[in-house]
Scaffold this motif. Structure first.
Motif, short mmCIF file in Angstrom:
data_model
loop_
_atom_site.label_atom_id
_atom_site.label_comp_id
_atom_site.label_asym_id
_atom_site.label_seq_id
_atom_site.Cartn_x
_atom_site.Cartn_y
_atom_site.Cartn_z
N THR A 173 10.67 6.11 5.77
CA THR A 173 10.04 4.87 6.04
C THR A 173 9.11 4.99 7.50
O THR A 173 7.90 4.91 7.43
N PRO A 174 9.87 5.10 8.48
CA PRO A 174 8.75 5.03 9.82
C PRO A 174 8.08 6.32 9.79
O PRO A 174 6.79 6.04 10.10
N SER A 215 1.85 -10.72 -6.67
CA SER A 215 3.39 -10.54 -6.26
C SER A 215 3.32 -8.83 -6.53
O SER A 215 3.00 -8.53 -7.71
N SER A 216 3.96 -8.09 -5.46
CA SER A 216 3.99 -6.68 -5.51
C SER A 216 5.11 -6.13 -4.82
O SER A 216 5.72 -6.85 -4.26
N GLY A 217 5.31 -4.81 -4.62
CA GLY A 217 6.05 -4.21 -3.89
C GLY A 217 6.01 -4.35 -2.30
O GLY A 217 6.27 -3.51 -1.58
N ARG A 218 4.87 -4.88 -2.11
CA ARG A 218 4.13 -4.89 -0.76
C ARG A 218 3.82 -3.65 -0.06
O ARG A 218 3.95 -3.37 0.98
N ASP A 219 3.69 -2.73 -1.15
CA ASP A 219 3.30 -1.20 -0.56
C ASP A 219 1.65 -1.07 -0.31
O ASP A 219 1.12 -0.67 -1.19
N LEU A 220 1.24 -1.51 0.89
CA LEU A 220 -0.14 -1.62 1.07
C LEU A 220 -0.65 -0.68 2.32
O LEU A 220 -0.31 0.32 2.14
N ILE A 221 -0.81 -1.45 3.52
CA ILE A 221 -0.99 -0.43 4.51
C ILE A 221 0.44 -0.03 5.15
O ILE A 221 0.39 1.09 5.32
N PRO A 271 7.41 -1.15 2.98
CA PRO A 271 8.66 -1.59 3.33
C PRO A 271 9.63 -0.30 2.74
O PRO A 271 9.16 0.67 1.96
N VAL A 272 11.01 -0.52 3.24
CA VAL A 272 12.08 0.62 2.75
C VAL A 272 12.01 0.33 1.16
O VAL A 272 11.71 -0.71 0.60
#
Lengths: 369, 513
Positions: B304-305, B481-487, B490-491
């Motif tokens: 992730t990082p 709503s989503s996996g918040r995978d934008l900029i 998240p893990v």
């Protein structure tokens, strides 16, 4: 090809509201406030917020009786056809002039600080063109764009204020009551026009998912904006002290004043870019709301087509005053002193007529059934 | 209103030219018929349809089936079939077997794919590599699936290079592509539907999706769109992409084109729809948002990082490649006070002998860079290194020494050019590069104010783009709503939801226990 109309999310609504009202801290408002209450000027936004809270609260309460209807519908429903029409017309005319002079004022800022040799009309026309394009795209898209950049606007604003503390003097705040408690109270009641945009934002109720979301969004934005204006004024007072009163546009003076260490002396452009983007969005939303009003008054369904026309008209009106001083010192305060009380009076009037007509009881009965 | 006003005017000037075309009504009529009961007539019909002596790779074998003691002919296109199979399993048994069996299925040792009676259908299947067997006195034609087309084997992905993760890429063979997808999703709900999109070449398009995820309305929209195409031939998926897009003239792409099966699969798993086509080593992902085009599979494979680090890097690269040259113009022409005095002196010193205004300088160098880039792409690989030498030496060093451009411009252009390579999607890359030119003109016209204005204009335009009904910046704005995978991503454990803008049947990827 007509695109399907979506709803405005609460995030987008809040960012529009913050842009529309919050940007006032970046024009001459803090300086005006300083002239009114000296170094206690930072209290005025908070106190006016408290004062304007009452009409706004009543207005939203009245609006909640008519689910998913905008302000003009409510006005005409409650005040009758003819008087209602008159009231709507007054609101429309006031906001039209406010829009014209505000856009002119911002063009003046751009010219005075960044483009001294460019003709004002060019700057003004570009501003209007972009706003008209944005407004034509519809409020959902204005909301989306404002949500995309709101964080950068807020962050850059905070950074600018924090950088200004290098040279500021906290003692400038003393004496804490400035021109006196009574003066502050009196002036605050006169500055409620600062939040007049919230009154206009009630035109957007049908675009939100529910009245509840509208209410929630309005209060969030209201809280943020009053704090923000007050804090901004506080920082400007600390930085400039007495000279703030004689200053045209404290925010722009500040960003020209601050520097990033000794090596990069001028960083105003970074703030200017973000600020100008905010300005475009603010006026695009403003223009859309005015067009919406116009469409509602004269029963024009596809009011989007009127936007370029209205923009041209406002460009011409805004171009009429001869100099920036006239706009900032005479016309804008004039509109401000009229619109604040008028809008509050209309809000009260609406609430009273709803109360007298027994609409609240009706709603209650309906709910209990 | 505008359109109706212009329509008579347009009609006045735009007339369809006259064509003298040959009618093929007779042929169409022939194809609709069934095969005849007369053996000789059938032979003649197919010989004429396939222009037998002229068409050298169409083979027809006229022989007698010993077991039935009847005449028959085999018809196939020799370059598209497995000749070994036909010889060993179909032709051999038919000639050699002399046991009295009545059924064809029992004579041949190759499974019969299907039977057909209509001439048109038989012709179509033969052209896709099938072998047809027509027997005297039999009303049916037996079709064997013997197709074996030649092509490239599965290779490494060339255009979307990543360090970690699967390396294989789609190739031109549809069968290989499907198996690449199938082996990653072992689920019976993975549906692969075939559609024929063009009339003359009959190009197949495969629609791939998971039926318990995909939104039926979206699926229907896409199928309708494919159905509505009315053209003779679509030879490649990239051309189909242009047919499908809502705004084919827009600078920004609304369909993702990828050659990586792992990427395609990750989109299928989220409820997207994939289009595959024979002869195209890539696939289309519909609908695609800005984020899908902006992300790279590497972001997800790295921890992730690290993944977020390269994503932020890419975000920065996007801004640098879009704005660095226009920012340079704006600053040097309009806001000189921004530059620290020492640097300003140095820049003025180097620019002193350059005769052009900085916008001309920048435009010249941008153009030169684009030329080098395009030349580098087209040049045959043995002489590839020359491009680098020519580019770096002539255009960089010599142009400065000849006082055509100042050295700082080279830095600016190199930076913006280099950054533009970081955007891995080809279409997005082009969009950014073209926008850069718009920004250069805006900055030349009105400095930073022009840039700000164009930026807001562009944003207004971008948020109004839709890809099959999905807003371009969804799920950021309007919010879904989503996996918040934008900029920032998240893990993986926290990416619990599928993107809401697709309205998938199953929203949650990982249920909380």
């Amino acid at each position: 090809m007509k695109q399907q109309r979506g709803k405005l999310g609460i995030r987008e609504y809040v960012s529009i509201a913050i842009m529309m009202v919050g940007l006032k801290a970046t024009e001459e408002t803090p300086a005006r406030l300083y002239n009114m209450a000296q170094n206690a000027a930072w209290m005025i936004p908070l106190l006016s917020a408290v004062f304007f809270f009452i009409p706004l609260f009543l207005l939203i309460k009245t609006m909640s009786l008519f689910k998913g209807e905008n302000l003009f519908y409510v006005v005409q429903k409650l005040l009758g056809r003819y008087f209602g029409f008159f009231v709507c017309l007054v609101i429309f005319v006031l906001s039209s002039f406010a829009f014209s002079f505000d856009t002119r004022d911002y063009s003046n800022i751009i010219r005075a600080f960044y483009f001294n040799t460019t003709p004002l009309l060019v700057l003004f026309a570009i501003l209007m063109t972009i706003c008209a394009y944005g407004a034509k795209k519809g409020i959902q898209h204005i909301g989306s764009v404002s949500y995309l950049i709101i964080f950068y606007v807020i962050i850059s604003f905070i950074v600018a204020l924090l950088l200004s503390t290098q040279d500021s003097n906290i003692q400038a705040l003393l004496p804490i009551w400035g021109a006196g408690k009574l003066a502050i109270l009196k002036q605050s009641s006169q500055r409620i026009s600062m939040f007049a945009e919230f009154f206009m934002l009630t035109m957007l109720v049908p675009y939100l998912k529910s009245n509840k979301e509208f209410r929630k969004g309005t209060w969030i934005a209201y809280f943020c904006v009053s704090i923000q204006t007050s804090v901004a004024t506080l920082f400007f007072i600390c930085l400039m002290d007495q000279s703030l009163g004689g200053m045209g546009y404290p925010f722009h003076t500040t960003i020209r004043y601050i520097s990033l260490g000794s090596y990069i002396p001028n960083i105003e452009i970074f703030f200017f870019v973000i600020w100008i983007m905010g300005v475009f969005i603010r006026f695009a939303a403003f223009l859309y709301i005015i067009a919406l009003m116009f469409g509602h008054i004269f029963k024009i369904k596809d009011f989007e087509y009127l936007i370029p026309l209205l923009a041209t008209l406002y460009l011409l009106i805004g171009n009429m005053p001869n100099n920036p001083i006239e706009v900032a010192q005479e016309l804008k305060p004039l509109i401000g002193t009229i619109s604040g009380p008028v809008f509050s009076a209309i809000a009260l009037l609406l609430w009273l007529s709803a109360l007298l007509k027994g609409e609240f009881k009706h709603a209650k009965n309906k709910n209990s059934m | 209103m505008k359109k109706s006003f212009l329509k008579p005017l347009r009609n006045l000037f735009k007339t369809e030219p006259q064509f003298y075309e040959q009618s093929n009504q007779q042929r169409i009529h022939l194809k609709e018929q069934d095969i005849s009961s007369h053996y000789e007539q059938n032979l003649e019909t197919f010989k004429s349809i396939f222009s037998i002596p002229k068409n050298f790779d169409v083979k027809i074998h006229d022989f007698t089936i010993r077991a039935l003691n009847r005449r028959a002919f085999l018809l196939y296109i020799s370059t598209m079939v497995d000749l070994e199979q036909i010889r060993k399993n179909i032709f051999g048994p038919l000639i050699e077997s002399n046991q009295p069996i009545r059924e064809i299925q029992e004579i041949v040792t190759f499974p019969i794919e299907r039977t057909s009676t209509q001439i048109g259908e038989i012709t179509e299947t033969i052209t896709s590599g099938f072998t047809a067997l027509i027997i005297d006195g039999d009303p049916q034609c037996y079709l064997f699936g013997t197709s074996k087309v030649q092509g490239r084997s599965i290779e490494k992905s060339d255009n979307e290079v990543i360090v970690r993760g699967a390396k294989e890429a789609f190739n031109e063979k549809l069968v290989d592509n499907i198996s690449l997808i199938r082996k990653k999703i072992k689920n019976e709900n993975l549906i692969i539907e075939a559609h024929v999109v063009s009339k003359r070449s009959r190009n197949d398009v495969l629609i791939v999706y998971e039926q318990d995820l995909v939104n039926d309305e979206l699926l229907k929209t896409i199928k309708d769109k494919l159905e509505s195409l009315n053209t003779d031939s679509i030879i490649d998926l990239s051309i189909l992409e242009q047919y499908l897009e809502e705004r084919p003239r827009s600078l920004f792409p609304t369909i993702l084109n990828t050659e990586r099966p792992d990427r395609a699969v990750s989109f299928i798993e989220e409820g997207h729809i994939i289009l595959l086509m024979s002869n195209s080593p890539n696939c289309l992902v519909l609908p695609a948002t800005f984020w899908a085009l902006f992300h790279s599979p590497e972001d997800h494979y790295l921890r992730t990082p690290y993944g977020n680090f390269i994503r932020l890097l890419r975000f920065m690269a996007l801004f640098i490649s879009m704005f660095s040259s226009s920012f340079y113009i704006a600053i040097t022409n309009y806001h000189v006070g921004m530059i620290p005095p020492d640097l300003l002196m140095a820049m003025a010193g180097t620019r002193e002998r350059v005769p052009f205004p900085s916008i001309i300088e920048i435009l010249m160098m941008e153009l030169a860079f684009e030329l080098i880039r395009e030349a580098g792409l087209r040049v045959p690989s043995p002489i590839g290194p020359t491009i680098g030498i020519v580019g770096a030496l002539i255009l960089g060093q010599a142009a400065v020494q000849a006082n055509i451009i100042s050295p700082i411009v080279i830095i600016v252009i190199a930076l913006s050019g280099l950054s533009s390579f970081i955007i891995s999607d080809t279409s997005m890359n082009f969009a950014i590069r073209l926008c850069r030119f718009l920004f250069i003109f805006a900055a030349g016209f009105m400095g930073i104010y022009g840039m700000g204005a164009l930026m807001v204009l562009g944003l207004f335009y971008l948020v109004s783009i839709k890809s099959f009904g999905v807003p371009y910046f969804a799920p950021m704005t309007p919010h879904f709503s989503s996996g918040r995978d934008l900029i920032i991503r998240p893990v993986p454990m926290n990416q619990r939801l599928r993107p809401g803008y697709l309205k998938p049947k199953d929203m949650v990827k990982q249920r909380k226990d």
